[in-house]
Design a protein around this motif. Sequence first.
Motif, PDB file in Angstrom:
ATOM      1  N   ALA A 166       0.863  -1.185   0.000  1.00  0.00           N
ATOM      2  CA  ALA A 166       0.000   0.000   0.000  1.00  0.00           C
ATOM      3  C   ALA A 166       0.899   1.235   0.000  1.00  0.00           C
ATOM      4  O   ALA A 166       1.963   1.239   0.627  1.00  0.00           O
ATOM      5  CB  ALA A 166      -0.913  -0.006   1.213  1.00  0.00           C
ATOM      6  N   TYR A 167       0.462   2.258  -0.710  1.00  0.00           N
ATOM      7  CA  TYR A 167       1.225   3.497  -0.810  1.00  0.00           C
ATOM      8  C   TYR A 167       0.292   4.688  -0.632  1.00  0.00           C
ATOM      9  O   TYR A 167      -0.851   4.666  -1.087  1.00  0.00           O
ATOM     10  CB  TYR A 167       1.882   3.640  -2.184  1.00  0.00           C
ATOM     11  CG  TYR A 167       2.891   2.575  -2.500  1.00  0.00           C
ATOM     12  CD1 TYR A 167       4.230   2.725  -2.128  1.00  0.00           C
ATOM     13  CD2 TYR A 167       2.524   1.419  -3.177  1.00  0.00           C
ATOM     14  CE1 TYR A 167       5.163   1.743  -2.421  1.00  0.00           C
ATOM     15  CE2 TYR A 167       3.452   0.433  -3.470  1.00  0.00           C
ATOM     16  CZ  TYR A 167       4.772   0.611  -3.090  1.00  0.00           C
ATOM     17  OH  TYR A 167       5.692  -0.369  -3.384  1.00  0.00           O
ATOM     18  N   LYS A 168       0.810   5.717   0.011  1.00  0.00           N
ATOM     19  CA  LYS A 168       0.111   7.002   0.029  1.00  0.00           C
ATOM     20  C   LYS A 168       0.743   7.829  -1.074  1.00  0.00           C
ATOM     21  O   LYS A 168       1.967   7.971  -1.134  1.00  0.00           O
ATOM     22  CB  LYS A 168       0.267   7.701   1.369  1.00  0.00           C
ATOM     23  CG  LYS A 168      -0.489   9.003   1.413  1.00  0.00           C
ATOM     24  CD  LYS A 168      -0.528   9.604   2.779  1.00  0.00           C
ATOM     25  CE  LYS A 168      -1.404  10.855   2.697  1.00  0.00           C
ATOM     26  NZ  LYS A 168      -1.559  11.471   3.987  1.00  0.00           N
ATOM     27  N   LEU A 169      -0.086   8.357  -1.961  1.00  0.00           N
ATOM     28  CA  LEU A 169       0.392   9.139  -3.090  1.00  0.00           C
ATOM     29  C   LEU A 169       0.380  10.620  -2.749  1.00  0.00           C
ATOM     30  O   LEU A 169      -0.402  11.060  -1.895  1.00  0.00           O
ATOM     31  CB  LEU A 169      -0.468   8.863  -4.324  1.00  0.00           C
ATOM     32  CG  LEU A 169      -0.586   7.388  -4.724  1.00  0.00           C
ATOM     33  CD1 LEU A 169      -1.527   7.234  -5.910  1.00  0.00           C
ATOM     34  CD2 LEU A 169       0.775   6.796  -5.037  1.00  0.00           C
ATOM     35  N   GLY A 170       1.223  11.384  -3.428  1.00  0.00           N
ATOM     36  CA  GLY A 170       1.374  12.802  -3.153  1.00  0.00           C
ATOM     37  C   GLY A 170       0.101  13.618  -3.268  1.00  0.00           C
ATOM     38  O   GLY A 170      -0.074  14.587  -2.565  1.00  0.00           O
ATOM     39  N   GLY A 171      -0.799  13.244  -4.129  1.00  0.00           N
ATOM     40  CA  GLY A 171      -2.036  13.999  -4.323  1.00  0.00           C
ATOM     41  C   GLY A 171      -3.107  13.685  -3.304  1.00  0.00           C
ATOM     42  O   GLY A 171      -4.227  14.183  -3.412  1.00  0.00           O
ATOM     43  N   GLY A 172      -2.813  12.847  -2.303  1.00  0.00           N
ATOM     44  CA  GLY A 172      -3.797  12.512  -1.281  1.00  0.00           C
ATOM     45  C   GLY A 172      -4.518  11.205  -1.550  1.00  0.00           C
ATOM     46  O   GLY A 172      -5.361  10.780  -0.761  1.00  0.00           O
ATOM     47  N   ASP A 173      -4.214  10.555  -2.672  1.00  0.00           N
ATOM     48  CA  ASP A 173      -4.819   9.268  -2.991  1.00  0.00           C
ATOM     49  C   ASP A 173      -3.947   8.137  -2.441  1.00  0.00           C
ATOM     50  O   ASP A 173      -2.861   8.373  -1.907  1.00  0.00           O
ATOM     51  CB  ASP A 173      -4.971   9.097  -4.507  1.00  0.00           C
ATOM     52  CG  ASP A 173      -5.988  10.064  -5.087  1.00  0.00           C
ATOM     53  OD1 ASP A 173      -6.930  10.440  -4.381  1.00  0.00           O
ATOM     54  OD2 ASP A 173      -5.828  10.436  -6.265  1.00  0.00           O
ATOM     55  N   TYR A 174      -4.444   6.919  -2.596  1.00  0.00           N
ATOM     56  CA  TYR A 174      -3.739   5.733  -2.125  1.00  0.00           C
ATOM     57  C   TYR A 174      -3.681   4.712  -3.245  1.00  0.00           C
ATOM     58  O   TYR A 174      -4.623   4.586  -4.023  1.00  0.00           O
ATOM     59  CB  TYR A 174      -4.458   5.134  -0.901  1.00  0.00           C
ATOM     60  CG  TYR A 174      -4.406   6.050   0.283  1.00  0.00           C
ATOM     61  CD1 TYR A 174      -3.427   5.910   1.253  1.00  0.00           C
ATOM     62  CD2 TYR A 174      -5.316   7.089   0.418  1.00  0.00           C
ATOM     63  CE1 TYR A 174      -3.352   6.771   2.331  1.00  0.00           C
ATOM     64  CE2 TYR A 174      -5.252   7.962   1.496  1.00  0.00           C
ATOM     65  CZ  TYR A 174      -4.275   7.796   2.449  1.00  0.00           C
ATOM     66  OH  TYR A 174      -4.193   8.655   3.522  1.00  0.00           O
TER      67      TYR A 174
END
Length: 96
Positions: free
Chosen positions: A66-74
């Motif tokens: 799982a990753y948290k993306l820079g734009g606030g998405d996952y």
Amino acid sequence: MFMSMVLAGALTINQGANAMRTSRVALLVRSMGQDEKTKIKKEELPEPIQKKLSGDGFKGWVVVTAYKLGGGDYQVELKKGDTTQVLKFDKDGNVK
């Protein structure tokens, strides 16, 4: 002939300036967090995403990463048997 050389030089300089401008725009986008990707534990996913993944629609699928993306998405990589899929979620659990 001299005028042709001056014109060719001016065009070359202009192309170089455009390339530099494009590079600055790409750097600005990256610096705004669009390319950031931080690995997190599945327990760190927002509750709406965890609920969605534990529902009937994802029965048998296991969260691999799982990753948290820079734009606030996952971004979540799921595996079921030999099949793997990567999905992007917003913080409310909606698949994008």
